[in-house]
Design a protein around this motif. Structure first.
Motif, PDB file in Angstrom:
ATOM      1  N   LEU A  62      11.648  12.227  -2.598  1.00 16.06           N
ATOM      2  CA  LEU A  62      10.599  12.693  -3.512  1.00 16.06           C
ATOM      3  C   LEU A  62       9.259  12.819  -2.793  1.00 16.06           C
ATOM      4  O   LEU A  62       8.423  13.638  -3.168  1.00 16.06           O
ATOM      5  N   SER A  63       9.054  12.036  -1.740  1.00 17.87           N
ATOM      6  CA  SER A  63       7.796  12.107  -0.987  1.00 17.87           C
ATOM      7  C   SER A  63       7.588  13.483  -0.350  1.00 17.87           C
ATOM      8  O   SER A  63       6.456  13.842   0.003  1.00 17.87           O
ATOM      9  N   TYR A  64       8.657  14.251  -0.198  1.00 15.03           N
ATOM     10  CA  TYR A  64       8.532  15.618   0.326  1.00 15.03           C
ATOM     11  C   TYR A  64       7.617  16.459  -0.567  1.00 15.03           C
ATOM     12  O   TYR A  64       6.953  17.384  -0.093  1.00 15.03           O
ATOM     13  N   TYR A  65       7.583  16.120  -1.852  1.00 13.35           N
ATOM     14  CA  TYR A  65       6.807  16.902  -2.819  1.00 13.35           C
ATOM     15  C   TYR A  65       5.416  16.313  -3.067  1.00 13.35           C
ATOM     16  O   TYR A  65       4.692  16.794  -3.927  1.00 13.35           O
ATOM     17  N   PHE A  66       5.039  15.272  -2.321  1.00 12.09           N
ATOM     18  CA  PHE A  66       3.691  14.720  -2.448  1.00 12.09           C
ATOM     19  C   PHE A  66       2.672  15.715  -1.886  1.00 12.09           C
ATOM     20  O   PHE A  66       3.014  16.526  -1.008  1.00 12.09           O
ATOM     21  N   PRO A  67       1.422  15.639  -2.316  1.00  9.39           N
ATOM     22  CA  PRO A  67       0.377  16.441  -1.670  1.00  9.39           C
ATOM     23  C   PRO A  67       0.314  16.107  -0.179  1.00  9.39           C
ATOM     24  O   PRO A  67       0.622  14.989   0.233  1.00  9.39           O
ATOM     25  N   GLN A  68      -0.122  17.071   0.623  1.00  8.82           N
ATOM     26  CA  GLN A  68      -0.139  16.876   2.070  1.00  8.82           C
ATOM     27  C   GLN A  68      -0.978  15.679   2.493  1.00  8.82           C
ATOM     28  O   GLN A  68      -0.576  14.910   3.376  1.00  8.82           O
ATOM     29  N   ASP A  69      -2.136  15.490   1.852  1.00  7.59           N
ATOM     30  CA  ASP A  69      -2.978  14.354   2.252  1.00  7.59           C
ATOM     31  C   ASP A  69      -2.319  13.023   1.907  1.00  7.59           C
ATOM     32  O   ASP A  69      -2.522  12.020   2.601  1.00  7.59           O
TER      33      ASP A  69
ATOM     34  N   LEU B 228       0.833  -1.209   0.000  1.00  9.74           N
ATOM     35  CA  LEU B 228       0.000   0.000   0.000  1.00  9.74           C
ATOM     36  C   LEU B 228       0.866   1.258   0.000  1.00  9.74           C
ATOM     37  O   LEU B 228       0.522   2.253  -0.660  1.00  9.74           O
ATOM     38  N   LEU B 229       1.969   1.222   0.722  1.00  9.08           N
ATOM     39  CA  LEU B 229       2.871   2.373   0.711  1.00  9.08           C
ATOM     40  C   LEU B 229       3.434   2.612  -0.691  1.00  9.08           C
ATOM     41  O   LEU B 229       3.541   3.761  -1.140  1.00  9.08           O
ATOM     42  N   ARG B 230       3.781   1.533  -1.375  1.00 13.58           N
ATOM     43  CA  ARG B 230       4.278   1.666  -2.746  1.00 13.58           C
ATOM     44  C   ARG B 230       3.201   2.255  -3.652  1.00 13.58           C
ATOM     45  O   ARG B 230       3.485   3.110  -4.496  1.00 13.58           O
ATOM     46  N   ARG B 231       1.955   1.819  -3.480  1.00  8.65           N
ATOM     47  CA  ARG B 231       0.866   2.354  -4.297  1.00  8.65           C
ATOM     48  C   ARG B 231       0.694   3.850  -4.064  1.00  8.65           C
ATOM     49  O   ARG B 231       0.461   4.610  -5.011  1.00  8.65           O
ATOM     50  N   ILE B 232       0.829   4.286  -2.823  1.00  7.46           N
ATOM     51  CA  ILE B 232       0.697   5.712  -2.529  1.00  7.46           C
ATOM     52  C   ILE B 232       1.809   6.492  -3.226  1.00  7.46           C
ATOM     53  O   ILE B 232       1.578   7.577  -3.779  1.00  7.46           O
ATOM     54  N   HIS B 233       3.026   5.951  -3.220  1.00 10.40           N
ATOM     55  CA  HIS B 233       4.135   6.604  -3.928  1.00 10.40           C
ATOM     56  C   HIS B 233       3.811   6.740  -5.415  1.00 10.40           C
ATOM     57  O   HIS B 233       4.025   7.807  -6.012  1.00 10.40           O
ATOM     58  N   LEU B 234       3.312   5.682  -6.008  1.00 10.76           N
ATOM     59  CA  LEU B 234       3.000   5.728  -7.439  1.00 10.76           C
ATOM     60  C   LEU B 234       1.824   6.665  -7.711  1.00 10.76           C
ATOM     61  O   LEU B 234       1.809   7.379  -8.721  1.00 10.76           O
ATOM     62  N   ASP B 235       0.839   6.676  -6.817  1.00  9.39           N
ATOM     63  CA  ASP B 235      -0.301   7.586  -6.964  1.00  9.39           C
ATOM     64  C   ASP B 235       0.149   9.045  -6.938  1.00  9.39           C
ATOM     65  O   ASP B 235      -0.498   9.912  -7.540  1.00  9.39           O
ATOM     66  N   SER B 236       1.227   9.312  -6.220  1.00 10.75           N
ATOM     67  CA  SER B 236       1.666  10.691  -5.969  1.00 10.75           C
ATOM     68  C   SER B 236       2.728  11.170  -6.949  1.00 10.75           C
ATOM     69  O   SER B 236       3.109  12.345  -6.919  1.00 10.75           O
ATOM     70  N   LEU B 237       3.204  10.287  -7.797  1.00 12.72           N
ATOM     71  CA  LEU B 237       4.410  10.558  -8.576  1.00 12.72           C
ATOM     72  C   LEU B 237       4.275  11.757  -9.508  1.00 12.72           C
ATOM     73  O   LEU B 237       5.145  12.638  -9.533  1.00 12.72           O
ATOM     74  N   ASP B 238       3.201  11.814 -10.269  1.00 14.06           N
ATOM     75  CA  ASP B 238       3.066  12.888 -11.261  1.00 14.06           C
ATOM     76  C   ASP B 238       3.010  14.265 -10.608  1.00 14.06           C
ATOM     77  O   ASP B 238       3.630  15.223 -11.096  1.00 14.06           O
ATOM     78  N   VAL B 239       2.272  14.370  -9.504  1.00 13.71           N
ATOM     79  CA  VAL B 239       2.196  15.652  -8.792  1.00 13.71           C
ATOM     80  C   VAL B 239       3.565  16.024  -8.240  1.00 13.71           C
ATOM     81  O   VAL B 239       3.990  17.186  -8.319  1.00 13.71           O
ATOM     82  N   ALA B 240       4.277  15.041  -7.691  1.00 12.76           N
ATOM     83  CA  ALA B 240       5.597  15.301  -7.123  1.00 12.76           C
ATOM     84  C   ALA B 240       6.575  15.795  -8.189  1.00 12.76           C
ATOM     85  O   ALA B 240       7.393  16.692  -7.925  1.00 12.76           O
ATOM     86  N   ILE B 241       6.510  15.226  -9.381  1.00  8.89           N
ATOM     87  CA  ILE B 241       7.400  15.655 -10.472  1.00  8.89           C
ATOM     88  C   ILE B 241       7.165  17.125 -10.806  1.00  8.89           C
ATOM     89  O   ILE B 241       8.108  17.918 -10.930  1.00  8.89           O
TER      90      ILE B 241
END
Length: 287
Positions: free
Chosen positions: A249-256, A77-90
């Motif tokens: 890179l997770s630093y740049y994920f959305p806050q939620d 699930l943690l990996r899925r959250i990383h992948l869900d967040s990738l485009d916004v983080a970029i």
């Protein structure tokens, strides 16, 4: 003045305690009585049913349904959250580092590192490519991407920076690398860190978590005790300058999304498997 926007309906505490709210508005709002407790219980039940029927809950349950260990369920699930967040983080990373838009074409390319280094050598340093130099660049790129020692993107890009400096010094004399123009070098290194972080996010779940944690530890240590470094020619050294480059890179994920990562990480792995899956899927669905 209208009372519609007041939480107390314009009533004094004594009037609320006497039940005047209920007489006027048809329901209690004290928060302490049986009626309020029942209403809150019903609301929670509806929220729970909504989450259980959501696509995110079903996706999470399906994703981890075949996993036997709670730890593996958590990692998936943690990996899925990383992948869900990738485009916004970029997008956020590129904006923060002020990377020109044309770098976006390179970021997900397997040849990104080679092209960044070759671009600096040819366009900025006017170093003609040779077969030996191309081989050295290819070997470096392969080592940075394979990352057998599981080093952070910041650490690996440090090797790339040293390779660039050593090559320039060999070509033009010791110390020549210090005269490199700052902006193209900064952009190349920032793009390399992002490229490696993107590649890392597509690897195994335990790899992603290990590197994310390592980046946070390095960033925290650098912030607490900044290490000295020599600033580029004509620039003044800034305290804690490295911290921004050490961020995962997770630093740049959305806050939620960052909150969800923390919420999943702290689930008790000693729970029975089915209960663990349910709890994890509910938290994933609640984002």
């Amino acid at each position: 003045m209208s009372y519609d926007s007041w939480d107390d309906g314009g009533l004094t505490p004594l009037e609320q305690a006497a039940g005047v709210w209920n007489l006027i508005y048809g329901q209690c709002k004290c928060g302490d009585c049986d009626e309020c407790a029942l209403r809150e219980e019903n609301a929670q039940s509806k929220r729970k049913q909504k989450l259980e029927g959501s696509a995110r809950f079903k996706d999470a349950s399906k994703l981890v349904g075949g996993l036997a260990r709670n730890h593996d369920i958590k990692l998936a699930l943690l990996r899925r959250i990383h992948l869900d967040s990738l485009d916004v983080a970029i997008v956020r990373y590129m904006a923060y580092e002020a990377l020109p838009a044309y770098y976006a074409v390179l970021l997900k390319s397997p040849q990104c590192i080679e092209r960044l280094i070759e671009g600096l050598f040819v366009k900025v340093c006017h170093i003609a490519p040779t077969p030996d130099l191309s081989d050295d660049i290819l070997h470096l790129s392969s080592a940075l991407c394979s990352n057998p020692l599981r080093q952070t993107a910041y650490e690996r890009v440090g090797y790339m920076q040293r390779f660039i400096h050593d090559t320039i010094d060999r070509q033009f004399g010791n110390g020549a690398a210090l005269a490199l123009p700052a902006v193209p070098v900064k952009n190349a290194l920032a793009a390399a860190r992002l490229h490696l972080s993107i590649a890392d996010a597509n690897r195994s779940a335990d790899y992603i978590e290990q590197l994310d944690a390592a980046s946070v530890r390095a960033m925290t240590a650098e912030y607490a005790e900044p290490q000295y470094f020599a600033a580029p020619q004509g620039k003044r050294a800034q305290t804690r300058w490295r911290v921004r480059h050490m961020r995962p890179l997770s630093y740049y994920f959305p806050q939620d999304h960052r909150n969800l990562l923390m919420s999943i990480r702290i689930i008790d792995e000693q729970l029975p498997r089915e209960q663990f899956i349910y709890e994890a899927a509910m938290r994933y669905a609640s984002r």
